[in-house]
Design a protein around this motif. Structure first.
Motif, PDB file in Angstrom:
ATOM      1  N   GLY A 135      43.747  41.987  34.467  1.00 50.86           N
ATOM      2  CA  GLY A 135      43.613  42.001  33.564  1.00 50.86           C
ATOM      3  C   GLY A 135      43.014  43.673  33.022  1.00 50.86           C
ATOM      4  O   GLY A 135      44.086  44.220  31.673  1.00 50.86           O
ATOM      5  N   ALA A 136      42.039  43.644  33.240  1.00 50.28           N
ATOM      6  CA  ALA A 136      41.361  44.562  32.808  1.00 50.28           C
ATOM      7  C   ALA A 136      41.701  45.763  33.211  1.00 50.28           C
ATOM      8  O   ALA A 136      41.791  47.719  32.256  1.00 50.28           O
ATOM      9  N   ASN A 156      46.447  47.627  45.111  1.00 53.18           N
ATOM     10  CA  ASN A 156      45.878  45.728  44.842  1.00 53.18           C
ATOM     11  C   ASN A 156      46.791  44.875  45.234  1.00 53.18           C
ATOM     12  O   ASN A 156      47.616  45.319  46.681  1.00 53.18           O
ATOM     13  N   ARG A 157      45.869  43.931  46.040  1.00 52.83           N
ATOM     14  CA  ARG A 157      45.954  42.914  47.031  1.00 52.83           C
ATOM     15  C   ARG A 157      47.093  42.458  46.618  1.00 52.83           C
ATOM     16  O   ARG A 157      48.313  42.474  47.328  1.00 52.83           O
ATOM     17  N   THR A 158      47.770  41.444  45.689  1.00 51.02           N
ATOM     18  CA  THR A 158      48.518  41.170  45.327  1.00 51.02           C
ATOM     19  C   THR A 158      49.364  42.246  44.877  1.00 51.02           C
ATOM     20  O   THR A 158      49.074  42.300  43.433  1.00 51.02           O
ATOM     21  N   MET A 206      30.546  42.804  41.983  1.00 52.09           N
ATOM     22  CA  MET A 206      30.048  41.956  40.731  1.00 52.09           C
ATOM     23  C   MET A 206      29.181  40.713  40.877  1.00 52.09           C
ATOM     24  O   MET A 206      29.893  40.084  42.354  1.00 52.09           O
ATOM     25  N   ILE A 229      34.271  50.054  36.884  1.00 49.13           N
ATOM     26  CA  ILE A 229      33.945  48.884  35.558  1.00 49.13           C
ATOM     27  C   ILE A 229      33.351  47.836  35.500  1.00 49.13           C
ATOM     28  O   ILE A 229      32.901  46.920  34.412  1.00 49.13           O
TER      29      ILE A 229
HETATM   30  P1  NAP Z   1      41.229  39.926  37.099  1.00 48.58           P
HETATM   31  O1  NAP Z   1      42.225  39.700  35.816  1.00 48.58           O
HETATM   32  O2  NAP Z   1      40.768  38.113  37.001  1.00 48.58           O
HETATM   33  O3  NAP Z   1      41.753  40.727  37.923  1.00 48.58           O
HETATM   34  C1  NAP Z   1      40.976  40.813  38.970  1.00 48.58           C
HETATM   35  C2  NAP Z   1      41.600  41.887  39.870  1.00 48.58           C
HETATM   36  O4  NAP Z   1      39.900  42.056  41.156  1.00 48.58           O
HETATM   37  C3  NAP Z   1      42.304  41.674  40.776  1.00 48.58           C
HETATM   38  O5  NAP Z   1      43.581  43.245  40.455  1.00 48.58           O
HETATM   39  C4  NAP Z   1      42.300  41.206  42.063  1.00 48.58           C
HETATM   40  O6  NAP Z   1      43.169  41.155  43.012  1.00 48.58           O
HETATM   41  C5  NAP Z   1      40.935  41.883  41.894  1.00 48.58           C
HETATM   42  N1  NAP Z   1      40.592  41.724  42.899  1.00 48.58           N
HETATM   43  C6  NAP Z   1      39.989  40.455  42.620  1.00 48.58           C
HETATM   44  N2  NAP Z   1      39.182  39.798  43.859  1.00 48.58           N
HETATM   45  C7  NAP Z   1      39.926  40.685  45.013  1.00 48.58           C
HETATM   46  C8  NAP Z   1      39.343  40.699  46.304  1.00 48.58           C
HETATM   47  N3  NAP Z   1      38.593  39.592  46.850  1.00 48.58           N
HETATM   48  N4  NAP Z   1      40.190  41.999  47.493  1.00 48.58           N
HETATM   49  C9  NAP Z   1      40.320  42.564  46.562  1.00 48.58           C
HETATM   50  N5  NAP Z   1      41.590  42.362  45.543  1.00 48.58           N
HETATM   51  C10 NAP Z   1      40.271  41.648  44.671  1.00 48.58           C
HETATM   52  O7  NAP Z   1      39.756  40.007  35.862  1.00 48.58           O
HETATM   53  P2  NAP Z   1      40.003  41.389  35.014  1.00 48.58           P
HETATM   54  O8  NAP Z   1      39.344  40.484  33.305  1.00 48.58           O
HETATM   55  O9  NAP Z   1      40.404  42.913  35.753  1.00 48.58           O
HETATM   56  O10 NAP Z   1      37.547  41.543  35.392  1.00 48.58           O
HETATM   57  C11 NAP Z   1      38.011  42.525  36.437  1.00 48.58           C
HETATM   58  C12 NAP Z   1      35.907  42.690  36.668  1.00 48.58           C
HETATM   59  O11 NAP Z   1      36.209  43.824  35.345  1.00 48.58           O
HETATM   60  C13 NAP Z   1      35.333  41.503  36.191  1.00 48.58           C
HETATM   61  O12 NAP Z   1      34.301  42.329  37.495  1.00 48.58           O
HETATM   62  C14 NAP Z   1      35.121  42.536  34.883  1.00 48.58           C
HETATM   63  O13 NAP Z   1      33.668  41.911  34.487  1.00 48.58           O
HETATM   64  C15 NAP Z   1      34.903  43.079  34.634  1.00 48.58           C
HETATM   65  N6  NAP Z   1      35.605  44.251  32.997  1.00 48.58           N
HETATM   66  C16 NAP Z   1      34.701  44.646  32.614  1.00 48.58           C
HETATM   67  C17 NAP Z   1      34.593  45.433  31.480  1.00 48.58           C
HETATM   68  C18 NAP Z   1      33.974  46.455  30.837  1.00 48.58           C
HETATM   69  O14 NAP Z   1      33.972  46.737  29.985  1.00 48.58           O
HETATM   70  N7  NAP Z   1      33.014  47.149  31.527  1.00 48.58           N
HETATM   71  C19 NAP Z   1      36.190  44.844  30.905  1.00 48.58           C
HETATM   72  C20 NAP Z   1      36.518  44.400  31.240  1.00 48.58           C
HETATM   73  C21 NAP Z   1      36.508  43.433  32.964  1.00 48.58           C
HETATM   74  P3  NAP Z   1      44.749  40.385  43.372  1.00 48.58           P
HETATM   75  O15 NAP Z   1      45.412  40.555  42.065  1.00 48.58           O
HETATM   76  O16 NAP Z   1      45.623  40.718  44.229  1.00 48.58           O
HETATM   77  O17 NAP Z   1      43.846  38.739  42.683  1.00 48.58           O
END
Ligand code: NAP
Length: 291
Positions: A135-136, A156-158, A206, A229
């Protein structure tokens, strides 16, 4: 902070909001501005989202933040969705207008652009490697394309998620500026060498998995900028290792604050005190301090 019958409510709707830093950030801003407003967290189950949204509108809320898992679902409940949010496919901000409309926005991309700008990092003409396609990442990648990045490589992994994001960005900005590749160490190493900017949007590193680094084993050069991020912890293992390699680093707390700054610009039509918002958040994220 004065609370009375004139206090205007704001809030975040999410699945679990107990750990959200948004109330802290927005309330610090409201207080510093002397505004009679309060921002609260609301845990809203998916089946109650519509009721909660229209309830907030009926109660005269000033605006809302929307977080996981409601960012996509809330779109069809809006009267209008801003074009950027439409492209990203997610709304993180709701404005209730005086004429009774519910308008959805996404401020993540602006948060990214402003965080990089404040740190003197150029996007235009740069080669960027983006880790993650969740999502981010969507907000990040669309903004990079909008700001004129020369090439964006999404790892990306997926694979399906990387393919979808690449196709969506390609349709909007041209297929030649975006590509995807599997998230493997050798692919990351090659792309790291060719990139001006690396942005981690995965949740790797994280809290509580603070000993993990999405670029484990990848050698970074000192002429790259690394932006993580992830904001908890503020300095992730990725950023510490990038700094050891001599690279410039940008922390995720800046994105969080600047997307909140943009939300207040939408709700209040003013430029809120970003410095105050950042201070209160950094204080909360400092180990040993309670959030
Ligand atoms: P999300 O939609 O669940 O996406 C997670 C991402 O991380 C996907 O690309 C996922 O890959 C990957 N991932 C997770 N575990 C993994 C692993 N073990 N190996 C490889 N890839 C892995 O989450 P999101 O909302 O995008 O958030 C992601 C991060 O950004 C979080 O830590 C969140 O706190 C942070 N964030 C920060 C801000 C900010 O303002 N600084 C804003 C939004 C989010 P797959 O597709 O393969 O599952």
């Amino acid at each position: 902070m004065k609370i009375d019958n004139r206090t205007i409510l704001y809030g975040v709707f999410g699945g679990t909001v107990e750990h959200s830093l948004s109330p802290l950030i927005h309330n610090a801003s409201f207080e510093s501005l002397g505004f009679n407003c309060v921002y609260l967290g609301f845990g809203v189950p998916p089946e109650k989202l519509r009721q909660a949204l229209f309830g907030a509108q009926a109660l005269g809320f000033g605006g809302l933040s929307i977080t996981i898992p409601h960012k996509a679902a809330v779109m069809e409940m809006c009267d209008e969705v801003d074009p950027a949010a439409k492209m990203i496919g997610a709304v993180n901000t709701i404005e209730f207008t005086a004429d009774g409309k519910i308008i959805g926005y996404n401020t993540d991309g602006i948060g990214v652009a402003r965080a990089l700008k404040e740190c003197g990092v150029m996007i235009k003409g740069r080669k960027v490697m983006v880790l993650g396609a969740g999502g981010a990442a969507r907000g990040v990648v669309f903004q990079l394309a909008k700001e004129g990045a020369k090439k964006i490589t999404i790892l990306n992994r997926t694979i399906a998620r990387a393919e979808n994001l690449t196709a969506d960005v390609g349709r909007a900005f041209g297929n030649d500026i975006v590509e995807w590749a599997p998230f493997k160490p050798e692919v990351a190493q090659k792309n790291a060498q060719e990139s001006d900017l690396i942005i981690n949007t995965t949740s790797i590193g994280m809290y509580p998995d603070v000993d993990r680094n999405p670029l484990e084993g990848v050698t970074l050069s000192d002429d790259v900028t690394v932006f993580d991020i992830v904001y908890n912890p503020m300095r992730t293992k990725l950023l510490n290792e990038a700094e050891r390699a001599g690279a410039d680093t940008v922390t995720g707390d800046l994105m969080l604050v600047y997307q909140a700054v943009e939300q207040e610009r939408i709700w209040l039509g003013i430029e809120p005190p970003a410095g105050t918002m950042l201070d209160v958040m950094r204080n909360a994220l400092t180990p040993g301090n309670n959030t």
